[in-house]
Design a protein around this motif. Structure first.
Motif, PDB file in Angstrom:
ATOM      1  N   THR A 118       1.265  -1.353   0.090  1.00  0.00           N
ATOM      2  CA  THR A 118      -0.015  -0.184  -0.020  1.00  0.00           C
ATOM      3  C   THR A 118       1.114   1.080  -0.059  1.00  0.00           C
ATOM      4  OG1 THR A 118      -0.142  -0.163   2.637  1.00  0.00           O
ATOM      5  CG2 THR A 118      -1.705  -1.098   1.277  1.00  0.00           C
ATOM      6  N   GLY A 119       2.046   1.050  -0.139  1.00  0.00           N
ATOM      7  CA  GLY A 119       3.176   1.829   0.006  1.00  0.00           C
ATOM      8  C   GLY A 119       3.598   3.010   1.787  1.00  0.00           C
ATOM      9  N   GLU A 120       3.003   2.147   2.273  1.00  0.00           N
ATOM     10  CA  GLU A 120       3.016   1.907   3.668  1.00  0.00           C
ATOM     11  C   GLU A 120       4.162   1.679   4.261  1.00  0.00           C
ATOM     12  OE1 GLU A 120      -0.076   2.758   6.982  1.00  0.00           O
ATOM     13  OE2 GLU A 120      -1.021   1.186   5.359  1.00  0.00           O
ATOM     14  N   ILE A 121       5.149   2.536   5.031  1.00  0.00           N
ATOM     15  CA  ILE A 121       6.011   1.777   5.713  1.00  0.00           C
ATOM     16  C   ILE A 121       6.162   1.647   7.301  1.00  0.00           C
ATOM     17  CG2 ILE A 121       8.917   2.048   5.891  1.00  0.00           C
ATOM     18  CD1 ILE A 121       8.794   3.979   3.597  1.00  0.00           C
ATOM     19  N   TRP A 122       5.949   0.510   7.473  1.00  0.00           N
ATOM     20  CA  TRP A 122       6.059   0.437   9.215  1.00  0.00           C
ATOM     21  C   TRP A 122       7.362  -0.088  10.045  1.00  0.00           C
ATOM     22  CZ3 TRP A 122       1.487  -3.600   9.051  1.00  0.00           C
ATOM     23  CH2 TRP A 122      -0.023  -3.196   9.539  1.00  0.00           C
ATOM     24  N   SER A 123       7.426   0.296  11.032  1.00  0.00           N
ATOM     25  CA  SER A 123       8.373   0.105  12.365  1.00  0.00           C
ATOM     26  C   SER A 123       8.968  -1.390  12.660  1.00  0.00           C
ATOM     27  CB  SER A 123       9.167   0.948  12.555  1.00  0.00           C
ATOM     28  OG  SER A 123       9.664   2.200  11.434  1.00  0.00           O
ATOM     29  N   VAL A 124       9.680  -2.346  12.791  1.00  0.00           N
ATOM     30  CA  VAL A 124       9.823  -2.955  14.069  1.00  0.00           C
ATOM     31  C   VAL A 124      10.903  -3.175  14.343  1.00  0.00           C
ATOM     32  CG1 VAL A 124      10.264  -5.511  13.964  1.00  0.00           C
ATOM     33  CG2 VAL A 124       9.110  -5.039  11.774  1.00  0.00           C
ATOM     34  N   TYR A 125      10.527  -2.695  15.972  1.00  0.00           N
ATOM     35  CA  TYR A 125      11.055  -2.721  16.918  1.00  0.00           C
ATOM     36  C   TYR A 125      11.506  -3.594  17.722  1.00  0.00           C
ATOM     37  CZ  TYR A 125      10.582   2.109  16.059  1.00  0.00           C
ATOM     38  OH  TYR A 125      10.727   3.143  15.140  1.00  0.00           O
ATOM     39  N   TYR A 126      12.723  -3.933  18.463  1.00  0.00           N
ATOM     40  CA  TYR A 126      13.097  -5.039  19.332  1.00  0.00           C
ATOM     41  C   TYR A 126      13.982  -5.167  20.127  1.00  0.00           C
ATOM     42  CZ  TYR A 126      17.649  -5.644  16.581  1.00  0.00           C
ATOM     43  OH  TYR A 126      18.531  -6.122  16.163  1.00  0.00           O
ATOM     44  N   ARG A 127      13.781  -5.936  21.640  1.00  0.00           N
ATOM     45  CA  ARG A 127      14.752  -5.436  22.305  1.00  0.00           C
ATOM     46  C   ARG A 127      15.632  -7.000  22.642  1.00  0.00           C
ATOM     47  NH1 ARG A 127      13.285  -8.145  27.301  1.00  0.00           N
ATOM     48  NH2 ARG A 127      10.404  -8.669  27.017  1.00  0.00           N
ATOM     49  N   ASP A 128      16.495  -7.112  23.157  1.00  0.00           N
ATOM     50  CA  ASP A 128      17.692  -8.223  23.378  1.00  0.00           C
ATOM     51  C   ASP A 128      16.858  -9.008  23.882  1.00  0.00           C
ATOM     52  OD1 ASP A 128      19.618  -7.001  22.326  1.00  0.00           O
ATOM     53  OD2 ASP A 128      20.767  -6.062  24.055  1.00  0.00           O
ATOM     54  N   SER A 129      17.247 -10.710  23.835  1.00  0.00           N
ATOM     55  CA  SER A 129      16.207 -11.403  24.711  1.00  0.00           C
ATOM     56  C   SER A 129      17.090 -11.691  26.188  1.00  0.00           C
ATOM     57  CB  SER A 129      16.013 -12.835  24.244  1.00  0.00           C
ATOM     58  OG  SER A 129      17.612 -13.420  23.911  1.00  0.00           O
ATOM     59  N   ASP A 130      16.739 -12.524  27.037  1.00  0.00           N
ATOM     60  CA  ASP A 130      16.507 -11.875  28.811  1.00  0.00           C
ATOM     61  C   ASP A 130      18.025 -12.815  28.378  1.00  0.00           C
ATOM     62  OD1 ASP A 130      13.829 -11.469  29.178  1.00  0.00           O
ATOM     63  OD2 ASP A 130      13.177 -12.908  30.168  1.00  0.00           O
ATOM     64  N   ALA A 131      18.454 -14.391  27.821  1.00  0.00           N
ATOM     65  CA  ALA A 131      19.381 -14.403  28.214  1.00  0.00           C
ATOM     66  C   ALA A 131      20.685 -13.447  27.360  1.00  0.00           C
ATOM     67  CB  ALA A 131      19.356 -16.096  26.785  1.00  0.00           C
ATOM     68  N   LEU A 132      20.462 -12.969  25.991  1.00  0.00           N
ATOM     69  CA  LEU A 132      21.729 -11.841  26.124  1.00  0.00           C
ATOM     70  C   LEU A 132      21.392 -10.993  27.234  1.00  0.00           C
ATOM     71  CD1 LEU A 132      23.885 -11.003  23.708  1.00  0.00           C
ATOM     72  CD2 LEU A 132      21.368 -10.171  22.425  1.00  0.00           C
ATOM     73  N   ARG A 133      20.824 -10.380  27.773  1.00  0.00           N
ATOM     74  CA  ARG A 133      20.610  -9.934  28.944  1.00  0.00           C
ATOM     75  C   ARG A 133      21.422 -10.146  30.180  1.00  0.00           C
ATOM     76  NH1 ARG A 133      15.446  -6.580  29.758  1.00  0.00           N
ATOM     77  NH2 ARG A 133      13.881  -8.710  29.289  1.00  0.00           N
ATOM     78  N   GLN A 134      21.337 -11.648  30.174  1.00  0.00           N
ATOM     79  CA  GLN A 134      22.153 -11.887  31.550  1.00  0.00           C
ATOM     80  C   GLN A 134      23.499 -12.448  31.101  1.00  0.00           C
ATOM     81  OE1 GLN A 134      19.597 -15.770  32.697  1.00  0.00           O
ATOM     82  NE2 GLN A 134      17.972 -13.728  33.590  1.00  0.00           N
ATOM     83  N   LEU A 135      23.505 -12.665  29.363  1.00  0.00           N
ATOM     84  CA  LEU A 135      24.496 -12.913  29.146  1.00  0.00           C
ATOM     85  C   LEU A 135      26.098 -11.565  29.399  1.00  0.00           C
ATOM     86  CD1 LEU A 135      26.732 -15.233  27.884  1.00  0.00           C
ATOM     87  CD2 LEU A 135      26.389 -14.178  25.647  1.00  0.00           C
ATOM     88  N   ARG A 136      25.058 -10.399  29.214  1.00  0.00           N
ATOM     89  CA  ARG A 136      26.012  -8.733  29.189  1.00  0.00           C
ATOM     90  C   ARG A 136      26.553  -8.921  30.717  1.00  0.00           C
ATOM     91  NH1 ARG A 136      25.394  -5.745  24.819  1.00  0.00           N
ATOM     92  NH2 ARG A 136      23.562  -6.298  24.013  1.00  0.00           N
ATOM     93  N   ILE A 137      25.513  -9.399  31.642  1.00  0.00           N
ATOM     94  CA  ILE A 137      26.016  -8.673  32.711  1.00  0.00           C
ATOM     95  C   ILE A 137      26.687  -9.813  33.642  1.00  0.00           C
ATOM     96  CG2 ILE A 137      24.618  -8.475  35.488  1.00  0.00           C
ATOM     97  CD1 ILE A 137      22.005  -7.552  34.191  1.00  0.00           C
ATOM     98  N   PHE A 138      26.051 -11.076  32.997  1.00  0.00           N
ATOM     99  CA  PHE A 138      27.047 -12.551  33.950  1.00  0.00           C
ATOM    100  C   PHE A 138      28.552 -11.850  33.987  1.00  0.00           C
ATOM    101  CE2 PHE A 138      29.344 -16.554  33.748  1.00  0.00           C
ATOM    102  CZ  PHE A 138      29.367 -17.036  34.647  1.00  0.00           C
ATOM    103  N   PRO A 139      29.629 -11.411  32.958  1.00  0.00           N
ATOM    104  CA  PRO A 139      30.909 -11.479  33.209  1.00  0.00           C
ATOM    105  C   PRO A 139      30.871 -10.514  34.538  1.00  0.00           C
ATOM    106  CG  PRO A 139      30.686 -10.164  31.516  1.00  0.00           C
ATOM    107  CD  PRO A 139      29.413 -11.130  32.248  1.00  0.00           C
TER     108      PRO A 139
END
Length: 420
Positions: free
Chosen positions: A152-173
């Motif tokens: 139709t000519g429209e442009i939608w935007s898809v937003y996403y965030r990190d999964s819980d596993a990835l967020r925990q991996l960032r904090i783990f070290p």
């Protein structure tokens, strides 16, 4: 060759001291290397997983677009697209060109809608706009959106965030390194405490044995002095009087060593007269080219053990004399900091000075810059100042000009003595 032997022992102690410092630095660098490697590898994994989740988000966006733009394809293909999209578990929100949320997935089901009691119809589900706004703001901060171009000519935007596993991996070290650091600190504290306890036991044993060994010859010397006075009728001989003062000084030294490991009493004393009396004794046993000056408040009082406090002043004055090559001046100033209920005792000399890099290390056992010496004087001095619940440090020093040591004692306060 006693001098050569002493120099060899002193060099060996310096070597052990510097070796210990190098080992500490090596272990610290090794620990830093492990921490850096752990953080580097975890960061590599995070980046890899982040790319993988970006790919998942893009595939999910493409499958969603396929479902919306291909309504006439056969059911089998649509089922396949749905299966692909549903297999990609990732928190995401789709907004239209106006920024309105039109679709989401894998968000907290307890917050994506709330129950609202209607008057007659019954329970209905209503969206929680505040939760969506927070999630969308977080997604916008974390990742750039994926554009969906519709027919139709429209442009939608898809937003996403990190999964819980990835967020925990960032904090783990960081969590892991923190726990390791806490464990190492506790272990170091325990082992250091055990080591200090063992050192204290050895120190106390040697000190008491030294006091015991000094007792017999000192008593003999006192007897010989009395015999000489009687035999030569020299009751008021100045030389014998000075010898007697030295023997009595030896008695004081022996008594000092006998107090190691015990809790000698502290009594309220005027600081000025105590310092003045020792300077008078010390002055006549020092080169005439070195002058002494005592200034300051004569009335301030602190809780002291006079014999141990004399030892503190003696060590600092000897240090000052050794720092002066041939001719110079030693000044002792006593002042009162009324606001903080503290007494300052500044001992200054016109000696060779101390490098700033050694301001702290000079109080460590075994550290010395002299050709002769064991490096125990200032370490012992600090221990006795600590016993008086005071502080000692290098107030100022300049190479070739001189050094000022400062002792800080509490005035008019009750003390809780500990072992010397």
């Amino acid at each position: 060759m006693p001098n050569l032997r002493t120099m060899m022992i002193k060099k060996d102690r310096l070597y052990q001291y510097h070796t210990k410092q190098r080992w500490k630095a090596t272990l610290f660098l090794f620990a830093a290397l492990i921490a850096g490697a752990s953080l580097f590898y975890t960061n590599y994994l995070v980046k890899s997983l982040s790319k993988s989740e970006r790919t998942k988000a893009e595939v999910w966006a493409m499958s969603t677009r396929s479902i919306l733009t291909m309504p006439d394809v056969d059911d089998q293909f649509i089922s396949f697209v749905y299966a692909v999209r549903d297999s990609l578990s990732i928190p995401a929100i789709i907004t239209n060109e106006k920024g309105s949320i039109i679709f989401w997935r894998d968000l907290d089901s307890t917050k994506t809608n709330i129950k609202e009691q209607a008057d007659s119809v019954g329970d209905t589900l209503q969206y929680d706009p505040l939760y969506f706004e927070k999630q969308l703001a977080t997604m916008k901060r974390n990742h750039r959106p994926i554009a969906l171009y519709l027919d139709t000519g429209e442009i939608w935007s898809v937003y996403y965030r990190d999964s819980d596993a990835l967020r925990q991996l960032r904090i783990f070290p960081y969590l892991q390194l923190s726990l390791i650091a806490i464990f190492l600190i506790i272990a170091y504290t325990v082992f250091n405490s055990i080591k200090k306890t063992e050192q204290n036991l050895v120190w106390v044993g040697m000190a008491k044995e030294a006091a015991h060994q000094l007792g017999t010859p000192i008593s003999s010397l006192m007897g010989w002095l009395e015999l000489v006075r009687t035999k030569f009728d020299a009751e008021n001989d100045s030389i014998l009087n000075e010898m007697e003062r030295d023997v009595k000084r030896l008695e004081i030294v022996a008594d000092r060593f006998s107090k190691i490991g015990s809790i000698p009493a502290l009594t309220s004393q005027a600081v000025y007269p105590v310092v003045q009396e020792f300077i008078q004794y010390f002055r006549v046993r020092t080169s005439e080219k070195i002058s002494f000056e005592l200034t300051g408040d004569r009335t301030v009082e602190a809780k002291l053990n006079v014999q141990l406090f004399d030892w503190i002043i003696e060590n600092l004055l000897k240090n000052a004399v050794n720092a002066i090559d041939s001719e110079g001046k030693i000044t002792v100033n006593i002042s009162d900091n009324i606001a903080k209920e503290e007494i300052f005792i500044d001992i200054s000399d016109t000696g060779k000075g101390i490098p700033k890099s050694n301001f702290d290390t000079i109080f460590q056992p075994g550290f010395t810059t002299r050709k002769r010496g064991w490096g125990l004087g200032l370490s012992l001095t600090k221990r006795m100042v600590d016993y008086h619940q005071g502080q000692i440090f290098v107030k100022e020093s300049e190479l070739g000009t001189g050094t000022t040591f400062r002792i800080i004692l509490k005035s008019n306060l009750r003390y809780e003595p500990t072992q010397v």
